[in-house]
Design a protein around this motif. Structure first.
Motif, PDB file in Angstrom:
ATOM      1  N   ASP B  18       0.758  -1.234   0.267  1.00  0.00           N
ATOM      2  CA  ASP B  18      -0.082   0.047  -0.113  1.00  0.00           C
ATOM      3  C   ASP B  18       0.833   1.490   0.041  1.00  0.00           C
ATOM      4  O   ASP B  18       2.132   1.105   0.554  1.00  0.00           O
ATOM      5  CB  ASP B  18      -1.023   0.366   1.182  1.00  0.00           C
ATOM      6  N   ARG B  64      -9.227  -0.082  -5.069  1.00  0.00           N
ATOM      7  CA  ARG B  64      -7.982  -0.155  -4.285  1.00  0.00           C
ATOM      8  C   ARG B  64      -7.662   1.494  -4.304  1.00  0.00           C
ATOM      9  O   ARG B  64      -6.695   1.508  -3.377  1.00  0.00           O
ATOM     10  CB  ARG B  64      -7.149  -0.836  -5.204  1.00  0.00           C
ATOM     11  N   GLN B  80      -4.001   0.769  -2.588  1.00  0.00           N
ATOM     12  CA  GLN B  80      -3.999  -0.550  -1.922  1.00  0.00           C
ATOM     13  C   GLN B  80      -3.403  -1.557  -2.750  1.00  0.00           C
ATOM     14  O   GLN B  80      -3.904  -1.319  -4.049  1.00  0.00           O
ATOM     15  CB  GLN B  80      -5.070  -0.907  -1.012  1.00  0.00           C
TER      16      GLN B  80
END
Lengths: 115, 114
Positions: B18, B64, B80
């Motif tokens: 991340d 994400r 992420q």
């Protein structure tokens, strides 16, 4: 859809000469702004000039001027007396009212000013 | 006065990790935008914040990606489980208002996912 088209991926001009970069756009809006941004190798995006659609007079900022043709949806940038520091990517941009006026950018024109 | 600042300037990360990218807009600017600049896709809008209103997330490419703006000022873009296709320059811009004022850009964060 608000689309912006720059048909010249690369251009070259000699120092002190004049060059024109083309841009066309598509919109159903009647009142809007158009922008030209410059991005030198430093990556910093810098505003070059802004045109308000309801103004018939073409915007001018020192050596930079536009040829705004509203009916033709054309917005070209003219750089006079080109300088080496003008070497950069130039992006035409149109604010999209459907996304908080986030800018729709053209693909850009890479301008090289040679001595 | 101070312009828009972004940190880090460059970030290299491994696939699957991340990352958080930070943007400090110009003081007093209510509108804040994130864009992504990649070779294949050009400049793409990601997300827009205006004051205390709910953000416009219509440009986010997948779940994400997320972003927040705390106290109407600093913004953080989080990616992420990074993928190689996330490699790009992430640009932040701020504006006095959305429509009729020019956007001022930060220097960007170059993200490389290995």
């Amino acid at each position: 859809a608000q689309t912006v088209t720059q048909s010249q991926p690369e251009m070259s001009v000699q120092e002190a000469e004049t060059v024109t970069l083309s841009c066309t756009y598509d919109t159903s809006e009647n009142n809007y702004y158009l922008f030209w941004y410059k991005q030198p190798p430093s990556r910093q995006m810098i505003l070059v000039i802004r045109q308000e659609a309801y103004k018939q007079q073409n915007a001018t900022e020192n050596r930079f001027s536009v040829n705004f043709q509203k009916a033709a949806k054309s917005f070209s940038l003219k750089i006079s007396d080109s300088q080496l520091g003008d070497t950069a990517m130039y992006f035409c941009a149109f604010p999209n009212p459907n996304s908080g006026y986030a800018l729709n950018f053209g693909k850009g024109t890479s301008l090289l000013v040679t001595p | 006065g101070a312009g828009v600042s972004q940190s880090p300037s460059n970030k290299v990360t491994e696939k699957g990790k991340d990352v958080e990218l930070r943007c400090d807009p110009i003081s007093g600017h209510t509108a804040l935008y994130w864009y992504r600049q990649s070779l294949g896709q050009g400049l793409e809008f990601l997300i827009y914040f205006q004051g205390n209103s709910a953000p416009d997330k219509s440009g986010l490419p997948s779940d994400r990606f997320s972003a927040e703006r705390t106290g109407g000022s600093v913004s953080t873009l989080t990616i992420q489980r990074t993928q190689q296709e996330d490699s790009a320059v992430y640009l932040c811009a701020s504006s006095l208002d959305g429509q009729f004022y020019e956007q001022y850009f930060g220097p960007g964060t170059r993200l490389t996912v290995t």
